[in-house]
Design a protein around this motif. Structure first.
Motif: not given
Ligand SMILES: NC(=O)c1ccc[n+]([C@@H]2O[C@H](COP(=O)([O-])OP(=O)(O)OC[C@H]3O[C@@H](n4cnc5c(N)ncnc54)[C@H](OP(=O)(O)O)[C@@H]3O)[C@@H](O)[C@H]2O)c1
Length: 309
Positions: A99-101, A164-173
């Motif tokens: 969520x930070x992204x 962490x990497x999978x979810x961050x890729x989804x939300x940040x992108x």
């Protein structure tokens, strides 16, 4: 009691097995496994073997239970399947970073002259809808971080680090993709009325979503073992996953107000993901509360999006 620990392919993990007292718990076994394999309990998945040909899901051992509960009758031996889940992070860490992204990246597109790097040299005029959208967006992700630390009572302490990497890729992108179009210098705003309806409806849904999460929180005691209860009250009297319903509707509100293709694509992807989860959660509650042997029967409810699903 003697425990034989094997991998899913049947290979023995601890040669000669593990000897424990008859009153030992699953947590005791996990500590013994840690001593011998150096894998912390968080990353140990322990299940009972499934008879060959059976389509049943394996029983996952609960660390608070005694090992005896998993033996048939008076047997003093037990075979357990061990799977290493890999490095873990706490659920709070996972949610915080995903969520930070979007919380940080979205304002970058609003406040900084990033469009110069995409070839736009002219003056950028910020429309009121772009300002409201930025506050709406930041409120949403700040609320999610707040809920992560102060509202949710998770059943699992940890999640694999790879998530962490999978979810961050989804939300940040997705966050950057939507921010790029909503804050774009050539962005065309919708009418004032449409903007007010969108944000007004969206805010009501965000507050409702927070209330749904408070209802879910109250289903578990702080020191509880993370079991599942029938959610009741407010929209939960109509729909099993009212938290997902309100989440989808609040994105709909944002999209009515901002109207970008990027925002609607995110809405569709998020609704698809949450629908799959909602089906699984609805099935689990119906199975747990089947009305047999004194258990309550799960009431008739929509799953996620009445009157369709
Ligand atoms: N935009 C998107 O793509 C997207 C996708 C997913 C979620 N979200 C948002 O993020 C929020 C959190 O999602 P989530 O899927 O992690 O959790 P969730 O299903 O919304 O549940 C929130 C918390 O309540 C607990 N809970 C759920 N049902 C319960 C029951 N019947 N009895 C007792 N406790 C129960 C969950 O426990 P467990 O730890 O056991 O699950 C979890 O700790 C969502 O509600 C939604 O607002 C957004």
């Amino acid at each position: 009691m003697k425990v034989t620990l094997v991998s899913r392919s049947g290979k023995e993990i601890v040669k000669g097995g593990i000897e424990l007292t008859d009153s030992a718990t699953v947590a005791d076994l996990q500590r013994e496994i840690q001593k011998r394999t150096k894998k912390s309990p968080d990353r140990q998945r322990l299940t009972l073997p499934v008879p060959s040909g059976s389509r049943e899901r394996p029983v996952v051992l609960n660390s608070k239970k005694s090992l005896k509960e998993y033996t048939d009758g008076n047997s003093r031996t037990l075979t357990i399947i061990f799977k290493d889940l890999g490095p873990q992070v706490s659920y709070r860490t996972l949610f915080f970073f995903e969520y930070l992204g979007p919380l940080v990246l979205y304002p970058v597109f609003y406040y900084f002259p990033v469009y110069q790097f995409f070839g736009y040299k002219g003056e950028r005029v910020i429309r009121p809808v772009q300002t409201y959208a930025m506050y709406y967006w930041c409120f949403h992700y700040a609320k999610r971080i707040f809920e992560t630390f102060f509202i949710h009572r998770f059943s699992h302490a940890t999640s694999p680090l790879s998530n962490v990497f999978r979810n961050c890729a989804y939300y940040w992108t997705f966050g950057s993709y939507i921010a790029y179009y909503v804050n774009h210098p050539l962005y065309t705003p919708v009418s004032d009325l449409q903007m007010k309806i969108g944000f007004g409806f969206g805010i009501v849904m965000q507050i409702s979503n927070l209330y749904c999460h408070i209802i879910l929180r109250n289903l578990r005691k702080p020191e509880g073992d993370g079991g599942y209860q029938i959610p009741r009250g407010f929209l939960f009297n109509i729909v099993t996953c009212a938290n997902y319903t309100t989440e989808i509707y609040q994105w709909l509100g944002f999209n009515i107000a901002t109207q970008t293709v990027a925002g609607y694509i995110f809405l569709l992807v998020a609704a698809f993901i949450m629908s799959n989860w909602a089906f699984a959660k609805h099935r689990r509650l119906k199975k747990l509360f089947d009305g047999k042997d004194g258990r309550p029967k799960y009431p008739r409810r929509w799953i996620i999006l009445p009157p369709f699903l």
